[in-house]
Scaffold this active site. Structure first.
Site, PDB file in Angstrom:
ATOM      1  N   SER A 121      29.955   8.987  20.274  1.00  0.00           N
ATOM      2  CA  SER A 121      29.262  10.126  20.876  1.00  0.00           C
ATOM      3  C   SER A 121      30.205  11.281  21.119  1.00  0.00           C
ATOM      4  O   SER A 121      29.776  12.425  21.195  1.00  0.00           O
ATOM      5  CB  SER A 121      28.702   9.734  22.238  1.00  0.00           C
ATOM      6  OG  SER A 121      27.969   8.559  22.161  1.00  0.00           O
ATOM      7  N   HIS A 142      26.501  10.454  13.746  1.00  0.00           N
ATOM      8  CA  HIS A 142      26.068  10.387  15.141  1.00  0.00           C
ATOM      9  C   HIS A 142      24.539  10.430  15.225  1.00  0.00           C
ATOM     10  O   HIS A 142      23.928  11.461  14.938  1.00  0.00           O
ATOM     11  CB  HIS A 142      26.705  11.546  15.929  1.00  0.00           C
ATOM     12  CG  HIS A 142      26.411  11.476  17.390  1.00  0.00           C
ATOM     13  ND1 HIS A 142      26.215  12.586  18.166  1.00  0.00           N
ATOM     14  CD2 HIS A 142      26.276  10.408  18.222  1.00  0.00           C
ATOM     15  CE1 HIS A 142      25.968  12.210  19.403  1.00  0.00           C
ATOM     16  NE2 HIS A 142      26.005  10.903  19.459  1.00  0.00           N
ATOM     17  N   GLU A 154      24.204  13.924  13.257  1.00  0.00           N
ATOM     18  CA  GLU A 154      25.371  14.791  13.112  1.00  0.00           C
ATOM     19  C   GLU A 154      26.349  14.094  12.165  1.00  0.00           C
ATOM     20  O   GLU A 154      26.719  12.932  12.389  1.00  0.00           O
ATOM     21  CB  GLU A 154      26.026  15.047  14.476  1.00  0.00           C
ATOM     22  CG  GLU A 154      25.220  16.017  15.318  1.00  0.00           C
ATOM     23  CD  GLU A 154      25.769  16.218  16.724  1.00  0.00           C
ATOM     24  OE1 GLU A 154      25.646  17.334  17.245  1.00  0.00           O
ATOM     25  OE2 GLU A 154      26.306  15.257  17.309  1.00  0.00           O
ATOM     26  N   ASN A 192      26.009  16.854  22.029  1.00  0.00           N
ATOM     27  CA  ASN A 192      26.478  16.355  23.325  1.00  0.00           C
ATOM     28  C   ASN A 192      27.324  17.402  24.052  1.00  0.00           C
ATOM     29  O   ASN A 192      27.312  17.461  25.283  1.00  0.00           O
ATOM     30  CB  ASN A 192      27.286  15.065  23.150  1.00  0.00           C
ATOM     31  CG  ASN A 192      26.382  13.869  22.900  1.00  0.00           C
ATOM     32  OD1 ASN A 192      25.162  13.972  23.002  1.00  0.00           O
ATOM     33  ND2 ASN A 192      26.974  12.732  22.536  1.00  0.00           N
TER      34      ASN A 192
HETATM   35  N1  3HC Z   1      12.550   2.711  20.166  1.00  0.00           N
HETATM   36  C1  3HC Z   1      11.773   3.036  19.117  1.00  0.00           C
HETATM   37  N2  3HC Z   1      10.757   3.918  19.190  1.00  0.00           N
HETATM   38  C2  3HC Z   1      10.489   4.460  20.388  1.00  0.00           C
HETATM   39  C3  3HC Z   1      11.246   4.162  21.522  1.00  0.00           C
HETATM   40  C4  3HC Z   1      12.313   3.246  21.380  1.00  0.00           C
HETATM   41  N3  3HC Z   1      13.104   2.916  22.404  1.00  0.00           N
HETATM   42  N4  3HC Z   1      10.760   4.867  22.557  1.00  0.00           N
HETATM   43  C5  3HC Z   1       9.723   5.584  22.088  1.00  0.00           C
HETATM   44  N5  3HC Z   1       9.562   5.325  20.785  1.00  0.00           N
HETATM   45  C6  3HC Z   1       8.592   5.924  19.893  1.00  0.00           C
HETATM   46  C7  3HC Z   1       7.201   5.466  20.196  1.00  0.00           C
HETATM   47  O1  3HC Z   1       6.878   4.275  19.516  1.00  0.00           O
HETATM   48  C8  3HC Z   1       6.382   6.634  19.703  1.00  0.00           C
HETATM   49  O2  3HC Z   1       6.298   6.573  18.290  1.00  0.00           O
HETATM   50  P1  3HC Z   1       4.979   7.080  17.520  1.00  0.00           P
HETATM   51  O3  3HC Z   1       4.830   8.529  17.876  1.00  0.00           O
HETATM   52  O4  3HC Z   1       5.314   6.855  16.089  1.00  0.00           O
HETATM   53  O5  3HC Z   1       3.870   6.245  18.033  1.00  0.00           O
HETATM   54  C9  3HC Z   1       7.238   7.844  20.040  1.00  0.00           C
HETATM   55  O6  3HC Z   1       8.579   7.348  20.155  1.00  0.00           O
HETATM   56  C10 3HC Z   1       6.839   8.483  21.343  1.00  0.00           C
HETATM   57  O7  3HC Z   1       6.932   7.481  22.355  1.00  0.00           O
HETATM   58  P2  3HC Z   1       5.991   7.388  23.643  1.00  0.00           P
HETATM   59  O8  3HC Z   1       4.660   8.001  23.332  1.00  0.00           O
HETATM   60  O9  3HC Z   1       6.008   6.008  24.168  1.00  0.00           O
HETATM   61  O10 3HC Z   1       6.748   8.182  24.736  1.00  0.00           O
HETATM   62  P3  3HC Z   1       7.132   9.665  24.785  1.00  0.00           P
HETATM   63  O11 3HC Z   1       6.250  10.547  23.991  1.00  0.00           O
HETATM   64  O12 3HC Z   1       7.269   9.898  26.237  1.00  0.00           O
HETATM   65  O13 3HC Z   1       8.564   9.691  24.091  1.00  0.00           O
HETATM   66  C11 3HC Z   1      10.892   9.521  23.954  1.00  0.00           C
HETATM   67  C12 3HC Z   1       9.625   8.913  24.539  1.00  0.00           C
HETATM   68  C13 3HC Z   1      10.881   9.356  22.445  1.00  0.00           C
HETATM   69  C14 3HC Z   1      12.066   8.773  24.544  1.00  0.00           C
HETATM   70  C15 3HC Z   1      10.912  11.046  24.333  1.00  0.00           C
HETATM   71  O14 3HC Z   1      10.736  11.186  25.705  1.00  0.00           O
HETATM   72  C16 3HC Z   1      12.170  11.749  23.930  1.00  0.00           C
HETATM   73  O15 3HC Z   1      12.372  12.088  22.780  1.00  0.00           O
HETATM   74  N6  3HC Z   1      13.034  12.043  24.923  1.00  0.00           N
HETATM   75  C17 3HC Z   1      14.297  12.755  24.691  1.00  0.00           C
HETATM   76  C18 3HC Z   1      15.344  11.763  24.321  1.00  0.00           C
HETATM   77  C19 3HC Z   1      16.642  12.444  23.971  1.00  0.00           C
HETATM   78  O16 3HC Z   1      16.930  13.562  24.349  1.00  0.00           O
HETATM   79  N7  3HC Z   1      17.491  11.717  23.215  1.00  0.00           N
HETATM   80  C20 3HC Z   1      18.824  12.172  22.891  1.00  0.00           C
HETATM   81  C21 3HC Z   1      19.782  11.739  23.946  1.00  0.00           C
HETATM   82  S1  3HC Z   1      21.457  12.170  23.577  1.00  0.00           S
HETATM   83  C22 3HC Z   1      21.978  10.941  22.553  1.00  0.00           C
HETATM   84  O17 3HC Z   1      21.296  10.012  22.240  1.00  0.00           O
HETATM   85  C23 3HC Z   1      23.361  11.080  22.054  1.00  0.00           C
HETATM   86  C24 3HC Z   1      24.220   9.979  22.526  1.00  0.00           C
HETATM   87  O18 3HC Z   1      25.493  10.175  21.982  1.00  0.00           O
HETATM   88  C25 3HC Z   1      24.301   9.884  24.001  1.00  0.00           C
END
Ligand code: 3HC
Length: 520
Positions: A121, A142, A154, A192
């Site tokens: 990350s 990434h 990335e 990030n």
């Molecule tokens: N694994 C697989 N698929 C998942 C999942 C998981 N853990 N969580 C949610 N999904 C899928 C669902 O199945 C659904 O898929 P579909 O549209 O094909 O049916 C879709 O994502 C939407 O899920 P939900 O309807 O249950 O829930 P939300 O609409 O509330 O979405 C979320 C949940 C996808 C987590 C959304 O809130 C989101 O995108 N949040 C932002 C997350 C973010 O910013 N991530 C980046 C973080 S930084 C990072 O990762 C970098 C690292 O280095 C730290």
């Protein structure tokens, strides 16, 4: 080196590694998933089963497709199974010595042509690459959490990564249905580096009692249309991971704003790492995900009948209140009103406070400080700030000064909620909640652009696709206007005197010239 990657390995099947293995398998690649022992391997397989099972329940996959997908992944504890891989991606814990040790061992297993990728990350890809005999075949890949959902990858090149390695992983990223953004090897890369300052500020904001965790998250989801608020997102990422990323960013940039907020370290010490341990900023023991907005009050709670707006044409709030059944009067201080709304400035408040009914609440609009209007009013307990935030003004920041009475705060929050706004309560600090979190992040994006590290288009793409945001920072800056962003930064800067909040020269220049980023 094989031109087209067909067989891949993933080492480390935690949340990210299992998600990455799933993404590869979904695209029809043969995957070898490696974990250190049988228990970790079973947990990794469990992640893939849970994620694909969820897709079956949602009708996105058939049971047969799920079986085929899982079947394409060979689960093993034997690193030697990676001998025939065209590409190996590591997703082991975010510690340089662990990653280096793994790369050193991989060097003895894989062929001379295998591409070795790290999903780090924020650690230096270069520092990891020196553990292998041919660092030119090492690249950063990434992924973002959850890997099956987020569209961004990335692609991180070091100064020695071979161009054909970049070309091969870029082609692969597209085949996976993802969008690659190429960048150089700097702590936090593009996404990030911009995300974690914002997340850290949100943690510090919560820690200081500026606003509740629910209100901070609701302000961002309702105000900016982000899928999650910052504290819920920290819980998704994992507070231990977030802490490590901030530490690495601090070590590289010595920017005090990247010093992890003390609460992050405390929660990590307690083992409250977020969703993965069932508790972080929120408790996940009996709820299925959080981050949902939690407005302080519901519309039917409102006890206010007559609202007076000093402004003769006060705009959408007055209209929404009239629609919600309030008796709205315009262009007067409203001697018989329960609530008087007026532009927040000391002169105005000195005037209206004398006319308003004794029990009335006085709401000061504008950017604050609210306490100046409160002081001038001679009845400071009755004065509360009311600031509409976000591009569509969907959030009502209800600002309590150090002397606002709790009932006055509740009254304004009730009225805002009755107008269909998400009401969040916060302290009388520069930028309140939304602008205080958003604008420094926008300024960081401008500073990144100025260094030439990434283009505005790449930054916008990375933020939109990595975090599922409705708009990237430059799109938001243009919607807000560079001059408005600059004014907020200057207020923040005046309040906290933090060098990291100094407006970037390019932002100042655009604001002065009346230009937008789209004009560049
Ligand atoms: N694994 C697989 N698929 C998942 C999942 C998981 N853990 N969580 C949610 N999904 C899928 C669902 O199945 C659904 O898929 P579909 O549209 O094909 O049916 C879709 O994502 C939407 O899920 P939900 O309807 O249950 O829930 P939300 O609409 O509330 O979405 C979320 C949940 C996808 C987590 C959304 O809130 C989101 O995108 N949040 C932002 C997350 C973010 O910013 N991530 C980046 C973080 S930084 C990072 O990762 C970098 C690292 O280095 C730290």
């Amino acid at each position: 080196m094989s031109a087209r990657i067909a067989r891949v390995g993933v080492v480390g099947l935690g949340t990210m590694g299992a998600g990455i293995a799933e993404v590869f398998s979904r695209a029809g690649l043969d995957v070898v998933g490696v974990e250190r022992d049988d228990a970790a391997l079973a947990a990794g397989r469990g992640h893939v089963d849970a994620s694909t099972g969820r897709a079956v329940r949602r009708g996105k996959l058939t049971a047969d497709e799920q079986a085929a997908l899982v079947g394409r992944i060979e689960f093993t504890t034997d690193l030697a199974a990676l001998g025939a891989a065209d590409l190996v991606v590591e997703a082991v814990p975010e510690r340089l010595e662990i990653k280096r040790d793994l790369f050193g061992r991989l060097d003895g297993v894989v062929s001379a042509d295998t591409i070795l990728a790290t999903n780090t990350s924020s650690l230096s890809v270069t520092a990891i690459s020196v553990a292998v005999s041919r660092p030119e075949r090492v690249v950063g890949l990434h992924f973002f959490n959850p890997a099956p959902v987020q569209e961004l990858i990335e692609v991180v090149r070091t100064v020695v990564t071979a161009p054909e390695v970049i070309a091969a992983v870029t082609e692969l990223a597209r085949r996976l249905g993802k969008t690659p953004v190429e960048c150089g090897d700097r702590a936090g890369f593009v996404t990030n580096a911009l995300l974690f300052g914002y997340l850290n500020r949100a943690a510090a904001m919560f820690e200081s009692g500026h606003a509740s965790r629910e209100d901070i998250d609701a302000a961002i989801t309702a105000g900016l249309g982000y899928p999650m608020g910052p504290l819920a997102l920290l819980d998704l990422i994992g507070l231990d991971t977030a802490y490590e990323i901030l530490e690495t960013m601090y070590r590289q940039g010595r920017n005090r704003l990247h010093t992890p907020a003390p609460i992050l370290g405390q929660l990590v010490t307690l083992g409250f790492l977020g969703r993965k341990t069932g508790r972080g900023f929120y408790d996940y023991s009996d709820i299925d995900g959080v981050g949902a907005s939690s407005a302080v009050v519901t519309p039917e709670d409102s006890r206010v009948h007559r609202v007076a707006f000093l402004d003769p044409s006060p705009g959408p709030l007055a209209e929404a209140l009239a629609k919600a059944g309030h008796d709205v009067v315009r262009g007067t201080a409203g001697q018989d009103a329960d609530l008087v709304v007026a532009p927040g400035d000391p002169e105005t408040f000195a005037r209206i406070a004398a006319d308003a009914a004794p029990g009335a609440v006085l709401a000061a609009t504008g950017a604050g400080p609210v306490v100046a209007s409160a002081a001038a009013s001679g009845r400071p307990a009755d004065v509360v700030g009311l600031h509409l935030a976000g591009p569509a003004a969907t959030v009502a920041e209800v600002v309590r000064t150090v002397v606002s009475s709790p009932s006055a705060v509740t009254t304004v929050a009730e009225v805002a909620a009755s107008a269909g706004l998400t009401a969040v309560v916060c302290a009388d600090r520069a930028g309140f909640v939304v602008d205080a979190l958003l604008v420094p992040y926008l300024n960081d994006a401008v500073a990144m652009l100025e260094t030439g590290y990434a283009s505005a288009a790449d930054v916008d793409t990375a933020m939109r696709l990595g975090c599922r945001l409705p708009a990237g920072p430059f799109e938001l800056l243009d919607a807000l206007g560079p001059a408005a962003a600059l004014a907020t930064l200057e207020r923040l800067q005046a309040e906290v005197r933090e060098p990291g909040l100094a407006p970037s020269p390019l932002l100042t220049q655009l604001a002065t010239a009346g230009l937008r980023f789209a004009d560049l």
